[in-house]
Design a protein around this motif. Sequence first.
Motif, PDB file in Angstrom:
ATOM      1  N   TYR A 263       0.811  -1.229  -0.038  1.00 41.58           N
ATOM      2  CA  TYR A 263       0.079   0.184   0.017  1.00 41.58           C
ATOM      3  C   TYR A 263       0.997   1.260  -0.016  1.00 41.58           C
ATOM      4  O   TYR A 263       0.618   2.228  -0.760  1.00 41.58           O
ATOM      5  N   PHE A 264       1.964   1.376   0.703  1.00 37.58           N
ATOM      6  CA  PHE A 264       2.825   2.511   0.858  1.00 37.58           C
ATOM      7  C   PHE A 264       3.939   2.532  -0.365  1.00 37.58           C
ATOM      8  O   PHE A 264       4.124   3.621  -0.689  1.00 37.58           O
ATOM      9  N   SER A 265       4.086   1.552  -0.772  1.00 38.26           N
ATOM     10  CA  SER A 265       5.204   1.561  -1.738  1.00 38.26           C
ATOM     11  C   SER A 265       6.068   2.546  -1.750  1.00 38.26           C
ATOM     12  O   SER A 265       6.516   3.558  -2.354  1.00 38.26           O
ATOM     13  N   PRO A 266       6.961   2.305  -0.557  1.00 33.06           N
ATOM     14  CA  PRO A 266       8.051   3.604  -0.297  1.00 33.06           C
ATOM     15  C   PRO A 266       8.796   3.986  -1.448  1.00 33.06           C
ATOM     16  O   PRO A 266       9.262   5.260  -1.305  1.00 33.06           O
ATOM     17  N   LEU A 267       9.083   3.201  -2.314  1.00 31.01           N
ATOM     18  CA  LEU A 267       9.851   3.647  -3.422  1.00 31.01           C
ATOM     19  C   LEU A 267       8.986   3.601  -4.814  1.00 31.01           C
ATOM     20  O   LEU A 267       8.608   2.492  -5.152  1.00 31.01           O
ATOM     21  N   THR A 268       8.762   4.913  -5.265  1.00 28.91           N
ATOM     22  CA  THR A 268       7.601   4.657  -6.240  1.00 28.91           C
ATOM     23  C   THR A 268       8.000   4.029  -7.479  1.00 28.91           C
ATOM     24  O   THR A 268       7.126   3.616  -8.027  1.00 28.91           O
ATOM     25  N   GLN A 269       9.333   4.476  -7.768  1.00 28.24           N
ATOM     26  CA  GLN A 269       9.644   3.793  -9.128  1.00 28.24           C
ATOM     27  C   GLN A 269      11.053   3.766  -9.388  1.00 28.24           C
ATOM     28  O   GLN A 269      11.758   4.226  -8.624  1.00 28.24           O
ATOM     29  N   MET A 270      11.717   2.841 -10.192  1.00 26.82           N
ATOM     30  CA  MET A 270      12.958   3.175 -10.649  1.00 26.82           C
ATOM     31  C   MET A 270      13.192   2.951 -12.041  1.00 26.82           C
ATOM     32  O   MET A 270      12.386   1.983 -12.831  1.00 26.82           O
ATOM     33  N   GLY A 271      14.168   3.490 -12.617  1.00 34.96           N
ATOM     34  CA  GLY A 271      14.170   3.530 -14.111  1.00 34.96           C
ATOM     35  C   GLY A 271      15.162   2.508 -14.759  1.00 34.96           C
ATOM     36  O   GLY A 271      15.635   1.708 -14.037  1.00 34.96           O
ATOM     37  N   ARG A 272      14.983   2.631 -15.991  1.00 30.54           N
ATOM     38  CA  ARG A 272      15.977   1.388 -16.892  1.00 30.54           C
ATOM     39  C   ARG A 272      16.141   2.223 -18.182  1.00 30.54           C
ATOM     40  O   ARG A 272      15.567   2.965 -18.376  1.00 30.54           O
ATOM     41  N   VAL A 273      17.403   1.746 -18.700  1.00 28.53           N
ATOM     42  CA  VAL A 273      17.725   2.582 -20.151  1.00 28.53           C
ATOM     43  C   VAL A 273      17.361   1.352 -21.249  1.00 28.53           C
ATOM     44  O   VAL A 273      17.857   0.353 -20.905  1.00 28.53           O
ATOM     45  N   VAL A 274      16.745   1.869 -21.959  1.00 25.28           N
ATOM     46  CA  VAL A 274      16.388   0.936 -23.103  1.00 25.28           C
ATOM     47  C   VAL A 274      17.636   0.816 -24.063  1.00 25.28           C
ATOM     48  O   VAL A 274      18.437   1.474 -24.433  1.00 25.28           O
ATOM     49  N   THR A 275      17.928  -0.647 -24.265  1.00 25.32           N
ATOM     50  CA  THR A 275      19.256  -0.950 -24.897  1.00 25.32           C
ATOM     51  C   THR A 275      18.898  -0.955 -26.590  1.00 25.32           C
ATOM     52  O   THR A 275      19.865  -1.009 -27.296  1.00 25.32           O
ATOM     53  N   GLN A 276      17.652  -1.464 -26.871  1.00 20.53           N
ATOM     54  CA  GLN A 276      17.272  -1.441 -28.377  1.00 20.53           C
ATOM     55  C   GLN A 276      16.023  -0.999 -28.598  1.00 20.53           C
ATOM     56  O   GLN A 276      15.043  -1.352 -27.753  1.00 20.53           O
ATOM     57  N   ASP A 277      15.323  -0.513 -30.001  1.00 19.18           N
ATOM     58  CA  ASP A 277      14.500  -0.211 -30.121  1.00 19.18           C
ATOM     59  C   ASP A 277      13.334  -1.170 -29.683  1.00 19.18           C
ATOM     60  O   ASP A 277      13.419  -2.267 -30.146  1.00 19.18           O
ATOM     61  N   THR A 278      12.391  -0.975 -29.227  1.00 17.26           N
ATOM     62  CA  THR A 278      11.236  -1.966 -28.511  1.00 17.26           C
ATOM     63  C   THR A 278       9.903  -1.024 -28.316  1.00 17.26           C
ATOM     64  O   THR A 278       9.717   0.025 -28.983  1.00 17.26           O
ATOM     65  N   GLN A 279       8.931  -1.798 -27.794  1.00 12.32           N
ATOM     66  CA  GLN A 279       7.685  -1.112 -27.689  1.00 12.32           C
ATOM     67  C   GLN A 279       7.165  -1.613 -26.178  1.00 12.32           C
ATOM     68  O   GLN A 279       7.511  -2.605 -25.663  1.00 12.32           O
ATOM     69  N   VAL A 280       6.576  -0.528 -25.548  1.00 10.71           N
ATOM     70  CA  VAL A 280       6.010  -0.842 -24.244  1.00 10.71           C
ATOM     71  C   VAL A 280       4.597  -0.409 -24.389  1.00 10.71           C
ATOM     72  O   VAL A 280       4.294   0.923 -24.900  1.00 10.71           O
ATOM     73  N   CYS A 281       3.576  -1.401 -24.455  1.00 12.55           N
ATOM     74  CA  CYS A 281       2.097  -1.050 -24.411  1.00 12.55           C
ATOM     75  C   CYS A 281       1.994  -0.281 -25.518  1.00 12.55           C
ATOM     76  O   CYS A 281       1.236   0.946 -25.529  1.00 12.55           O
ATOM     77  N   GLU A 282       2.389  -0.994 -26.749  1.00  8.91           N
ATOM     78  CA  GLU A 282       2.094  -0.338 -28.200  1.00  8.91           C
ATOM     79  C   GLU A 282       2.809   1.100 -28.426  1.00  8.91           C
ATOM     80  O   GLU A 282       2.354   2.057 -29.226  1.00  8.91           O
ATOM     81  N   HIS A 283       3.705   1.635 -27.597  1.00 11.60           N
ATOM     82  CA  HIS A 283       4.153   2.705 -27.555  1.00 11.60           C
ATOM     83  C   HIS A 283       5.570   2.405 -27.766  1.00 11.60           C
ATOM     84  O   HIS A 283       6.410   1.783 -27.117  1.00 11.60           O
ATOM     85  N   ALA A 284       6.508   3.300 -28.660  1.00 10.28           N
ATOM     86  CA  ALA A 284       7.713   3.033 -29.302  1.00 10.28           C
ATOM     87  C   ALA A 284       8.575   3.315 -27.907  1.00 10.28           C
ATOM     88  O   ALA A 284       8.473   4.588 -27.373  1.00 10.28           O
ATOM     89  N   ALA A 285       9.589   2.640 -27.631  1.00 12.92           N
ATOM     90  CA  ALA A 285      10.566   2.863 -26.732  1.00 12.92           C
ATOM     91  C   ALA A 285      11.726   2.846 -27.437  1.00 12.92           C
ATOM     92  O   ALA A 285      12.221   1.925 -27.877  1.00 12.92           O
ATOM     93  N   LYS A 286      12.602   3.853 -27.716  1.00  9.64           N
ATOM     94  CA  LYS A 286      13.743   3.839 -28.786  1.00  9.64           C
ATOM     95  C   LYS A 286      14.926   3.574 -27.745  1.00  9.64           C
ATOM     96  O   LYS A 286      14.943   4.018 -26.461  1.00  9.64           O
ATOM     97  N   ALA A 287      16.049   3.068 -28.454  1.00  8.59           N
ATOM     98  CA  ALA A 287      17.118   2.997 -27.754  1.00  8.59           C
ATOM     99  C   ALA A 287      17.735   4.105 -27.347  1.00  8.59           C
ATOM    100  O   ALA A 287      17.633   5.186 -27.848  1.00  8.59           O
ATOM    101  N   ASP A 288      18.405   3.989 -26.124  1.00 10.17           N
ATOM    102  CA  ASP A 288      19.000   5.064 -25.483  1.00 10.17           C
ATOM    103  C   ASP A 288      17.870   6.106 -24.682  1.00 10.17           C
ATOM    104  O   ASP A 288      18.443   7.244 -24.622  1.00 10.17           O
ATOM    105  N   THR A 289      16.538   5.724 -24.601  1.00  7.79           N
ATOM    106  CA  THR A 289      15.854   6.448 -23.787  1.00  7.79           C
ATOM    107  C   THR A 289      15.722   5.851 -22.638  1.00  7.79           C
ATOM    108  O   THR A 289      16.166   4.631 -22.188  1.00  7.79           O
ATOM    109  N   ARG A 290      14.786   6.302 -21.691  1.00  6.59           N
ATOM    110  CA  ARG A 290      14.443   5.522 -20.338  1.00  6.59           C
ATOM    111  C   ARG A 290      13.267   5.180 -20.304  1.00  6.59           C
ATOM    112  O   ARG A 290      12.099   5.836 -20.616  1.00  6.59           O
TER     113      ARG A 290
END
Lengths: 388, 102
Positions: A263-290
């Motif tokens: 319920y508290f989720s004291p850490l809201t989020q943590m990032g990752r760096v995209v290594t190759q062009d891909t998609q998340v939820c039909e949304h483009a995630a380009k290499a070298d973005t977060r």
Amino acid sequence: MKKSELPDPFKNAREETGIGEMNDQNDPVTMLLRHKDVRKGAHNWKTFQSGAVPGRIVVPSEVNIRDLRQIPFEVDPPQHADYRALIEPWFRRPLEESYTKKLNDIITKVIDEALILESVEVVNKFALPLQSRALTLLINTPFSESETWISWGTHVFRSEGDPLDGDKAEVLYTYLDEKIEEAIKTPSDDLYSKLAESEFEGRKLTKAEIKGIMVLTFAGGRDTVINAVTNSIAYFAEHPKSLQQIKENPEIINSAVEELIRYFSPLTQMGRVVTQDTQVCEHAAKADTRISLCWASANRDDAVFKNPNEVILDRKMNPHVGFGFSHHNCLGATHARQIMRTLLKTLSEKVSTIDIIDFEENIENLDQFKRKVGFHKINVKFNSKKIT
Amino acid sequence: MAKITFITNDDEKITLEGASGSVMALAVENNVKGIDGDCGGVCSCATCHVHVAPEDIEKTGEASEIELDMLELDDNTNEYSRLCCQLQITDALDGIVLKVAK
Ligand code: HEM
Ligand code: HEM
Ligand code: FES
């Protein structure tokens, strides 16, 4: 709205598109909001890496304020596993009886001290001392060190008005440099010494590596534990029956702790760096973005959790991701769980009710979303159980 | 009462007897190597992963959807995988053999 409530700001976006967008210092972040996507993203380290430029997977980015790589946090498999293997046994010590006994003494004392005061500011005068004193056990360093850490305040990494102040982190870095030198010169039984004598891939750890591990022990376990403890106090202030429920059924403490972390989720989020062009939820995630893995949103996904916005202390199935998921799952979780279990037990035995006097909420600004993670301050009065 | 046998990764065989509670709790109480039960049994950590002996699958039954989703992303998962915190000890489990996955 109840004062202890942490609303879910992600619901609409999670259901409609599955993603959120956050601009952060011109290095935008596509936030994954669904439980399934968050878990898959965490698992897929080849496409979503942690071992990027130091500081980049943290949101807000710390690229401009540090060069030190945090270990094992900013390392990918297979090397990640070697680091984990080296330090994991140490981070399981909180399960030992002598450790839990000392932790119990620390928490009992913090609660006893609070019970005799007219009012207590929980963030700085309860949660921070509790977290700092408990950390002396994890590092196996003298109790008196906690005085130094408490004196840093909750804002050791930041200054007022400037959340990303590099100078602030220097306090911690300088402190760690000294401790590491000391451990090399005169080894003891503490974590610094243990790391200094460790073999890694056939060689000794470098000072930078030791520091990279130690800094994470301080940074990763500070705000998170403080928020978890503070939010628990606020929750029990408004739900005195829950304390009674725990007192009468101490066997629910394990699941109660997991539920509060969800319920508290004291850490809201943590990032990752995209290594190759891909998609998340039909949304483009380009290499070298977060992208980011939004634990807080995943933990309210009603595809997985029934009545996700309710705290159900004896929730049986609770596959939450509050401590992360897969390779990088929280190394400090054993310690954090033990703190929370002991806190709940001791509160339920000693405290009858808690009155909230006043408070100031801590709202994270995530651009598209505003998320309450806890409190900047909250004054309460602890009332003791009548002695019978 | 049910007798439950664990086979650890270094091929140690441990047979334990339990009357109630979860199989995970039984294993943790008796320090079975490779079963940590970090989350205390709420299906969020996968540190209680076992492979049920094929002939015992009928006794344990199959994993729920939430458990399967968890297992799908764990190492060494196969068709006999279960998270043993989700196995409640009853007489029906008597004699089963579980191979620890980690
Ligand atoms: C309630 C308290 C805590 C919460 C909610 C929490 C949450 C998390 C989460 C979500 C991650 C995953 C990050 C990722 O996937 O990139 C993580 C990783 C980590 N946490 Fe915690 N944490 C807590 C307490 C602690 C404590 C007390 C320590 C140490 C003293 C700690 C040390 C770490 C470390 C070292 C990692 C990185 C592990 C790796 O990369 O392999 N955490 N934590
Ligand atoms: C040297 C390492 C780190 C530094 C310098 C650092 C710095 C910061 C800064 C500057 C903030 C304030 C951000 C703001 O107010 O907007 C912050 C907040 C936070 N950090 Fe870190 N961080 C570090 C590592 C970590 C790690 C590894 C974790 C978790 C695994 C973590 C968890 C958090 C959390 C939960 C907050 C929000 C706390 C709150 O606002 O109440 N930090 N950190
Ligand atoms: S003990 Fe955590 S999933 Fe079984």
